[in-house]
Design a protein around this motif. Sequence first.
Motif, PDB file in Angstrom:
ATOM      1  N   ILE A  30     -95.176 -48.368  26.839  1.00 39.45           N
ATOM      2  CA  ILE A  30     -94.218 -48.845  27.825  1.00 39.45           C
ATOM      3  C   ILE A  30     -94.951 -49.596  28.926  1.00 39.45           C
ATOM      4  O   ILE A  30     -96.050 -49.221  29.327  1.00 39.45           O
ATOM      5  CB  ILE A  30     -93.434 -47.660  28.438  1.00 39.45           C
ATOM      6  N   ALA A  31     -94.327 -50.684  29.414  1.00 37.37           N
ATOM      7  CA  ALA A  31     -94.868 -51.444  30.536  1.00 37.37           C
ATOM      8  C   ALA A  31     -93.709 -52.062  31.302  1.00 37.37           C
ATOM      9  O   ALA A  31     -92.593 -52.184  30.790  1.00 37.37           O
ATOM     10  CB  ALA A  31     -95.832 -52.522  30.064  1.00 37.37           C
ATOM     11  N   MET A  32     -93.970 -52.448  32.542  1.00 39.22           N
ATOM     12  CA  MET A  32     -92.981 -53.145  33.342  1.00 39.22           C
ATOM     13  C   MET A  32     -93.138 -54.661  33.128  1.00 39.22           C
ATOM     14  O   MET A  32     -94.231 -55.135  32.799  1.00 39.22           O
ATOM     15  CB  MET A  32     -93.152 -52.807  34.824  1.00 39.22           C
TER      16      MET A  32
ATOM     17  N   MET B  87     -92.344 -53.417  25.748  1.00 41.28           N
ATOM     18  CA  MET B  87     -92.622 -52.509  24.639  1.00 41.28           C
ATOM     19  C   MET B  87     -93.234 -53.308  23.492  1.00 41.28           C
ATOM     20  O   MET B  87     -93.233 -54.544  23.505  1.00 41.28           O
ATOM     21  CB  MET B  87     -91.330 -51.813  24.159  1.00 41.28           C
ATOM     22  N   ASP B  88     -93.740 -52.591  22.485  1.00 40.06           N
ATOM     23  CA  ASP B  88     -94.216 -53.264  21.283  1.00 40.06           C
ATOM     24  C   ASP B  88     -93.048 -53.971  20.610  1.00 40.06           C
ATOM     25  O   ASP B  88     -91.907 -53.495  20.648  1.00 40.06           O
ATOM     26  CB  ASP B  88     -94.817 -52.258  20.300  1.00 40.06           C
ATOM     27  N   GLY B  89     -93.332 -55.099  19.994  1.00 39.29           N
ATOM     28  CA  GLY B  89     -92.249 -55.792  19.300  1.00 39.29           C
ATOM     29  C   GLY B  89     -92.710 -57.092  18.675  1.00 39.29           C
ATOM     30  O   GLY B  89     -93.907 -57.386  18.592  1.00 39.29           O
TER      31      GLY B  89
ATOM     32  N   ASP C 157     -94.702 -63.836  16.168  1.00 44.02           N
ATOM     33  CA  ASP C 157     -95.920 -63.152  16.630  1.00 44.02           C
ATOM     34  C   ASP C 157     -95.594 -61.721  17.040  1.00 44.02           C
ATOM     35  O   ASP C 157     -94.528 -61.430  17.595  1.00 44.02           O
ATOM     36  CB  ASP C 157     -96.526 -63.894  17.823  1.00 44.02           C
ATOM     37  N   LEU C 158     -96.551 -60.818  16.783  1.00 40.97           N
ATOM     38  CA  LEU C 158     -96.428 -59.430  17.204  1.00 40.97           C
ATOM     39  C   LEU C 158     -97.107 -59.257  18.553  1.00 40.97           C
ATOM     40  O   LEU C 158     -98.183 -59.808  18.793  1.00 40.97           O
ATOM     41  CB  LEU C 158     -97.065 -58.499  16.167  1.00 40.97           C
ATOM     42  N   VAL C 159     -96.460 -58.496  19.428  1.00 38.52           N
ATOM     43  CA  VAL C 159     -97.013 -58.234  20.755  1.00 38.52           C
ATOM     44  C   VAL C 159     -96.987 -56.730  21.002  1.00 38.52           C
ATOM     45  O   VAL C 159     -96.207 -55.987  20.412  1.00 38.52           O
ATOM     46  CB  VAL C 159     -96.229 -58.967  21.858  1.00 38.52           C
ATOM     47  N   LYS C 160     -97.863 -56.297  21.892  1.00 38.81           N
ATOM     48  CA  LYS C 160     -97.929 -54.901  22.303  1.00 38.81           C
ATOM     49  C   LYS C 160     -97.402 -54.761  23.722  1.00 38.81           C
ATOM     50  O   LYS C 160     -97.361 -55.722  24.491  1.00 38.81           O
ATOM     51  CB  LYS C 160     -99.378 -54.400  22.245  1.00 38.81           C
ATOM     52  N   ALA C 161     -97.000 -53.549  24.076  1.00 35.95           N
ATOM     53  CA  ALA C 161     -96.561 -53.288  25.443  1.00 35.95           C
ATOM     54  C   ALA C 161     -97.690 -53.609  26.410  1.00 35.95           C
ATOM     55  O   ALA C 161     -98.819 -53.156  26.237  1.00 35.95           O
ATOM     56  CB  ALA C 161     -96.134 -51.834  25.582  1.00 35.95           C
ATOM     57  N   GLY C 162     -97.393 -54.398  27.415  1.00 35.86           N
ATOM     58  CA  GLY C 162     -98.387 -54.783  28.397  1.00 35.86           C
ATOM     59  C   GLY C 162     -99.083 -56.088  28.115  1.00 35.86           C
ATOM     60  O   GLY C 162     -99.883 -56.549  28.938  1.00 35.86           O
ATOM     61  N   PHE C 163     -98.797 -56.721  26.974  1.00 36.15           N
ATOM     62  CA  PHE C 163     -99.378 -58.032  26.692  1.00 36.15           C
ATOM     63  C   PHE C 163     -98.775 -59.066  27.649  1.00 36.15           C
ATOM     64  O   PHE C 163     -97.578 -59.042  27.940  1.00 36.15           O
ATOM     65  CB  PHE C 163     -99.082 -58.459  25.256  1.00 36.15           C
ATOM     66  N   ILE C 164     -99.632 -59.980  28.132  1.00 39.19           N
ATOM     67  CA  ILE C 164     -99.132 -61.097  28.939  1.00 39.19           C
ATOM     68  C   ILE C 164     -98.502 -62.116  27.985  1.00 39.19           C
ATOM     69  O   ILE C 164     -99.198 -62.760  27.211  1.00 39.19           O
ATOM     70  CB  ILE C 164    -100.259 -61.748  29.748  1.00 39.19           C
ATOM     71  N   ILE C 165     -97.191 -62.243  28.040  1.00 42.79           N
ATOM     72  CA  ILE C 165     -96.494 -63.119  27.103  1.00 42.79           C
ATOM     73  C   ILE C 165     -96.051 -64.432  27.746  1.00 42.79           C
ATOM     74  O   ILE C 165     -95.725 -65.385  27.040  1.00 42.79           O
ATOM     75  CB  ILE C 165     -95.273 -62.407  26.490  1.00 42.79           C
TER      76      ILE C 165
END
Length: 277
Positions: free
Chosen positions: A138-140, A182-184, A224-232
Amino acid sequence: MKTLTTYCFIALFFSFHCFVYGQFNTLIPIQPKKTENLPIVEKTDETKDLKQKSDKKFWKAIFNTTSKADLKKELDSLKTMIKENSENNNKKWRIQKIQDSLILQRQSQVVINEQKRTSNLTKNGFENETGELKLSKIAMPLSRPVSVTSPYGMRIHPLLGRARMHNGIDLKAHYENVYAVMDGMVTATGWDPKGGGNYIKVKHYNRFETSYLHLSEFYYRTGDLVKAGFIIAKSGNTGNSTGAHLHFAVRENGNYINPIRFLNDLIEANHWLAASY
């Protein structure tokens, strides 16, 4: 009397005859001028080259043609530009991946420090069955505390001046990094023709979909797959916007929900995860 008239008529006739034929006899025929034999000038190689060059210039000016050498130079320059652009794009993606890896390392360190301060759990409490470190899921959306400038629900649109449904929340953000909550998987990116400007959407666990609008930049592509907290992405002022901010929206099973409740649920879940460790 008749004889005198006859002589006068004959004299007049001969006078007229002499006058007419005498004029034609005085005409002198024009003789053609003799042309002098001028020497023939042979065309030398220099004159031939000059003529060929002038002909080439003439046809080039008429048809605006380009030589093969010029075409080759243009193609080489285009290839160089394409190569430089591709190298810059690859460099950008490599930098973003490095940033993501640094974020993961930082997250793992934060988790370890938090666990050491709040509890006396054993080492097994930080690892799963495979021995891998458990990272936060989880991330904000922003690194700063969440500050809502426009809530979810019906409102008077600041540009259109009429009541419209605001399907998300506007968060205070002045060209700041935007994080995946979140991851996604990234489901869509691009330009929103309805006024959202640059946007990116992420699907989480086949249930939630988060949307980030009015971006100045986005760093991932569809699939693309991203993780919680990745700078998107980075917040901005694109589309129908009165100033730099982040529009954050959430869908659950295809229906819009209040993002504030969603974020509060994430915070409670994060506390629950921390307590469970």
